[in-house]
Design a protein around this motif. Structure first.
Motif, PDB file in Angstrom:
ATOM      1  N   GLN A   1     -14.094   1.043  24.032  1.00  0.00           N
ATOM      2  CA  GLN A   1     -13.986   1.407  25.440  1.00  0.00           C
ATOM      3  C   GLN A   1     -15.098   2.398  25.800  1.00  0.00           C
ATOM      4  N   PRO A   2     -16.048   1.993  26.678  1.00  0.00           N
ATOM      5  CA  PRO A   2     -17.048   2.965  27.171  1.00  0.00           C
ATOM      6  C   PRO A   2     -16.347   4.039  28.002  1.00  0.00           C
ATOM      7  N   LEU A   3     -16.631   5.295  27.731  1.00  0.00           N
ATOM      8  CA  LEU A   3     -15.981   6.391  28.429  1.00  0.00           C
ATOM      9  C   LEU A   3     -16.845   6.947  29.553  1.00  0.00           C
TER      10      LEU A   3
ATOM     11  N   ASP B   1     -12.044   6.097  16.705  1.00  0.00           N
ATOM     12  CA  ASP B   1     -13.394   6.609  16.492  1.00  0.00           C
ATOM     13  C   ASP B   1     -13.999   7.049  17.827  1.00  0.00           C
ATOM     14  N   TRP B   2     -14.735   8.147  17.789  1.00  0.00           N
ATOM     15  CA  TRP B   2     -15.498   8.596  18.961  1.00  0.00           C
ATOM     16  C   TRP B   2     -16.980   8.384  18.670  1.00  0.00           C
ATOM     17  N   TRP B   3     -17.625   7.520  19.453  1.00  0.00           N
ATOM     18  CA  TRP B   3     -19.042   7.236  19.264  1.00  0.00           C
ATOM     19  C   TRP B   3     -19.854   8.120  20.206  1.00  0.00           C
ATOM     20  N   TRP B   4     -20.767   8.883  19.646  1.00  0.00           N
ATOM     21  CA  TRP B   4     -21.689   9.688  20.454  1.00  0.00           C
ATOM     22  C   TRP B   4     -23.095   9.168  20.205  1.00  0.00           C
TER      23      TRP B   4
ATOM     24  N   LEU C   1     -14.829  -3.112  28.881  1.00  0.00           N
ATOM     25  CA  LEU C   1     -14.211  -3.052  27.560  1.00  0.00           C
ATOM     26  C   LEU C   1     -14.818  -4.117  26.652  1.00  0.00           C
ATOM     27  N   GLY C   2     -15.154  -3.739  25.434  1.00  0.00           N
ATOM     28  CA  GLY C   2     -15.794  -4.661  24.507  1.00  0.00           C
ATOM     29  C   GLY C   2     -15.079  -4.741  23.172  1.00  0.00           C
TER      30      GLY C   2
ATOM     31  N   ASN D   1     -20.937   7.929  25.438  1.00  0.00           N
ATOM     32  CA  ASN D   1     -19.692   8.256  24.741  1.00  0.00           C
ATOM     33  C   ASN D   1     -18.739   7.060  24.814  1.00  0.00           C
ATOM     34  N   PHE D   2     -18.283   6.619  23.647  1.00  0.00           N
ATOM     35  CA  PHE D   2     -17.432   5.445  23.551  1.00  0.00           C
ATOM     36  C   PHE D   2     -16.223   5.786  22.669  1.00  0.00           C
ATOM     37  N   LEU D   3     -15.121   5.087  22.924  1.00  0.00           N
ATOM     38  CA  LEU D   3     -13.916   5.240  22.116  1.00  0.00           C
ATOM     39  C   LEU D   3     -13.598   3.910  21.458  1.00  0.00           C
ATOM     40  N   GLY D   4     -13.506   3.915  20.136  1.00  0.00           N
ATOM     41  CA  GLY D   4     -13.152   2.713  19.398  1.00  0.00           C
ATOM     42  C   GLY D   4     -11.741   2.805  18.839  1.00  0.00           C
ATOM     43  N   ILE D   5     -10.963   1.756  19.016  1.00  0.00           N
ATOM     44  CA  ILE D   5      -9.610   1.663  18.462  1.00  0.00           C
ATOM     45  C   ILE D   5      -9.548   0.377  17.655  1.00  0.00           C
ATOM     46  N   THR D   6      -9.289   0.506  16.368  1.00  0.00           N
ATOM     47  CA  THR D   6      -9.330  -0.665  15.490  1.00  0.00           C
ATOM     48  C   THR D   6      -8.117  -0.688  14.558  1.00  0.00           C
ATOM     49  N   ILE D   7      -7.807  -1.877  14.090  1.00  0.00           N
ATOM     50  CA  ILE D   7      -6.809  -2.078  13.055  1.00  0.00           C
ATOM     51  C   ILE D   7      -7.557  -2.354  11.749  1.00  0.00           C
TER      52      ILE D   7
END
Length: 224
Positions: free
Chosen positions: A78-80, A194-197, A95-96, A212-218
């Motif tokens: 998710q791009p923040l 995960d927080w991508w900077w 959302l990607g 700034n992006f937020l990653g949510i993964t299984i």
């Protein structure tokens, strides 16, 4: 005194002596019993130094030096927001999807070091695609509660960023937190955040931008 009288007198004296000595024999026979009564006291004295071990005080760690894990994770990105010296800006990115692989080598029961390689794609408002391919060195810390494991990590590296015919290769920083459930000795499964900077630095400061992006993964983690 006749011989008969002497024999009777001698017999009487022997009987009297036997009667007098009999209690002494009884006392002598009771003396071993007295020794036995003192035995437990001696045993109690000898038990001052216990030889048993309290295993409840010994903790066996789930991880130790040399343990390794390999993780495969898939989810969403998710791009923040973007920001620079002018303030915050809309990302114009939808959302990607994202995924990554990482490897971790434990230095002790808590700390680990490893590497990570990932990738993501996101559509823009103009129906174009933004591609990100990050990789880097991963430093981790983990604590365990029963069958639940809580790895924390930070990945320091770089990312290749592509959009249309434009590209940028630069620094990437990604802190992360996760919770995993140990299914069996070989596998655990969990959820990662995960927080991508992703900064884009240019010689003209007005063009510099920080993504700034937020990653949510299984994730599925293999232990070996």
């Amino acid at each position: 005194m006749s011989i008969r009288s002497r024999l009777l007198t001698l017999t009487a004296l022997c009987l009297i002596g036997a009667c007098i000595g009999f209690p002494g024999i009884l006392v002598a026979q009771e003396s071993p019993h007295s020794d036995n009564e003192q035995g437990p006291e001696s045993n109690e004295d000898s038990s001052e130094l216990p030889i048993t071990t309290d295993w409840s005080k010994i903790k066996i760690e789930t991880y130790s030096k040399g343990d390794q894990t390999f993780v495969i994770a898939l989810g969403i990105l998710q791009p923040l927001f973007y920001y620079n010296s002018d303030g915050f800006h809309e990302t114009n990115v939808a959302l990607g999807g994202t995924g990554y692989l990482n490897y971790n080598y434990f230095l002790n029961s808590h700390f680990s070091i490893g590497g990570e390689l990932g990738g993501s794609f996101s559509a823009t408002v103009g129906e174009n695609m933004l591609y990100l391919v990050p990789f880097g060195v991963r430093f981790g810390y983990q604590f365990v509660y029963n069958r639940f494991e809580f790895p924390l990590a930070i990945t320091i590296g770089a990312a290749n960023q592509g959009y249309l015919n434009k590209g940028y290769f630069g620094f990437m920083l990604k802190p992360s937190a996760a919770v995993y459930w140990r299914f069996n000795p070989d596998w655990s499964f969990g959820l990662n955040m995960d927080w991508w900077w992703l900064p884009q630095w240019f010689s003209d400061p007005s063009h510099t931008m920080y993504g700034n992006f937020l990653g949510i993964t299984i994730g599925a983690r293999y232990h070996f």
